[in-house]
Design an enzyme around this catalytic site. Structure first.
Site, PDB file in Angstrom:
ATOM      1  N   TRP A 106       1.751  11.391   0.230  1.00 27.23           N
ATOM      2  CA  TRP A 106       0.318  11.116   0.123  1.00 27.23           C
ATOM      3  C   TRP A 106      -0.512  12.254   0.696  1.00 27.23           C
ATOM      4  O   TRP A 106      -1.583  12.575   0.174  1.00 27.23           O
ATOM      5  CB  TRP A 106      -0.008   9.772   0.778  1.00 27.23           C
ATOM      6  N   ASP A 178      -6.259   9.212   6.835  1.00 28.98           N
ATOM      7  CA  ASP A 178      -5.883   8.205   5.843  1.00 28.98           C
ATOM      8  C   ASP A 178      -4.988   7.206   6.562  1.00 28.98           C
ATOM      9  O   ASP A 178      -3.840   7.498   6.856  1.00 28.98           O
ATOM     10  CB  ASP A 178      -5.156   8.878   4.673  1.00 28.98           C
ATOM     11  N   LYS A 202      -2.387  -3.240   2.071  1.00 28.07           N
ATOM     12  CA  LYS A 202      -1.218  -3.295   2.938  1.00 28.07           C
ATOM     13  C   LYS A 202      -1.483  -4.179   4.167  1.00 28.07           C
ATOM     14  O   LYS A 202      -0.737  -5.102   4.427  1.00 28.07           O
ATOM     15  CB  LYS A 202      -0.791  -1.889   3.346  1.00 28.07           C
TER      16      LYS A 202
END
Length: 367
Positions: A106, A178, A202
């Site tokens: 990511w 992030d 999540k």
């Protein structure tokens, strides 16, 4: 007789488990939300009933995370992936540089998007790619410049199972994080960051909502010569109501935040997360090499426990039997293979205990 409720042991990496009590409350309110005679999905986003939902979620997030004054809390769409583009669009000006810490797939994608834009220069401040992302770089390894527009990191890496345990003090260089995979899993000093963002799917709620927490002095530096919907300023000035927000997702996010508060807050959630993760890590560590953890011990994630089973055929059998026993989502990411148990906040202790017992049983039969 009423049918017994069947709930899987949900270890999916995202969308992931939601608290059962939250789902039950949403079910009870689905047809008539707070006496409106409508579902929350049917409410106008300009109505007083929805306005309360929206602002309650913001207030709860500020309370649970200890967000100081001087920050905006935004509800956006497009996931963390859109933020990969919006961040450099807003905060990386021509002639500037931005530093990215490489800890997994990511962070690689975030850097790639920054380079695509062609404004300023995005570069690697540190990377553990040559070590197959088995650890988080030490703070001493970070190489960035005082003049950088910002430094970006990914707090938890779902694919490789690593997590930052300490964040750098970057001084006058804005730090952007992030936190899609571990927000609200442990306490965070928000004041160290100029921006935190996270996809909801999540730890915060269902997919479709992205939370952005942005310090106002960073917003004041933003480039406004970009399309309206891609400006953070647009959403900040309109309390994230410039266009129709994902109302049901924000309602669910608020319910999850209420559940965290009722559970004792982030500190209590952290204690349980450590206990849950240790159930599985202890089996790995005591297996004598039958199970092989991916992450180095000092970088292990509480949220994503990644490992291999000794022997390719045995690993395939492990995954087949795990699914047969009701453990869902324990296959590793398609890009790396192996096994992964994502033990997010809402995954019950009982599921982690059952999975650790299954791991012990499988090892006893095949070790």
């Amino acid at each position: 007789m009423p049918q017994t409720l069947h709930r899987a042991h949900n270890f999916n990496a995202g969308p992931s488990a939601l608290p059962l009590s939250v789902l039950e409350k949403a079910q009870a309110e689905l047809l008539d939300f707070r006496g409106t005679g409508m579902s929350v999905m049917e409410l106008s986003h300009r109505s007083a009933a929805y306005d309360a939902v929206h602002n309650e979620a913001i207030a709860l997030l500020k309370e649970l995370m200890g967000i100081p004054d001087g920050y905006e809390v935004l509800f956006l769409q497009g996931g963390a992936s859109l933020q990969f583009s919006m961040i450099p669009m807003n905060f990386l000006q021509q002639g500037q540089k931005a530093a990215y810490v490489m800890t997994g797939s990511w962070s690689e994608k975030a850097l790639k998007e920054a380079k695509i834009l062609g404004v300023g220069e995005a570069y690697e401040a540190a990377s553990t790619k040559e070590e197959n992302y088995r650890r988080i770089p030490s703070i001493d390894e970070l190489k960035y410049q005082p003049s950088d527009a910002y430094i970006h990191l990914t707090s938890n890496n779902t694919i490789f199972g690593t997590e930052w345990k300490e964040y750098p003090n970057t001084g006058d260089v804005p730090l952007i994080g992030d936190m899609s995979s571990d927000i609200l899993s442990t306490p965070v000093d928000v004041s160290k960051f100029s921006m935190i963002y996270a996809g909801a799917q999540k730890n915060l709620g269902p997919s479709g909502v992205t939370v952005a927490i942005i310090r106002k002095d960073l917003l004041e530096k933003a480039n406004n010569n970009i399309p309206t919907m891609l400006r953070y300023e647009t959403h900040a000035k309109n309390n994230s109501l410039y266009n129709t927000p994902p109302t049901f997702g924000i309602y669910m996010l608020g319910q999850v935040l209420s559940w965290v508060k009722e559970s004792g807050g982030v500190e209590a959630i952290t204690k349980q997360n450590v206990e849950k993760a240790n159930l599985i890590y202890d089996v790995i560590d005591q297996s004598g090499g039958f199970y092989i953890g991916h992450a180095e011990s000092g970088s292990r994630s509480l949220m994503n426990i990644t490992f291999r089973v000794k022997g390719e055929e045995l690993e395939k059998q492990f995954l087949v039997e795990a699914k047969q026993e009701g453990f869902i989502g324990v296959n590793g990411h398609r890009s790396v293979g192996g096994c992964r148990a994502s033990a997010y906040n809402a995954v019950p202790y009982e599921s982690c205990l059952a999975f650790s017992d299954f791991m012990k049983k499988f090892m006893a039969q095949h070790g």
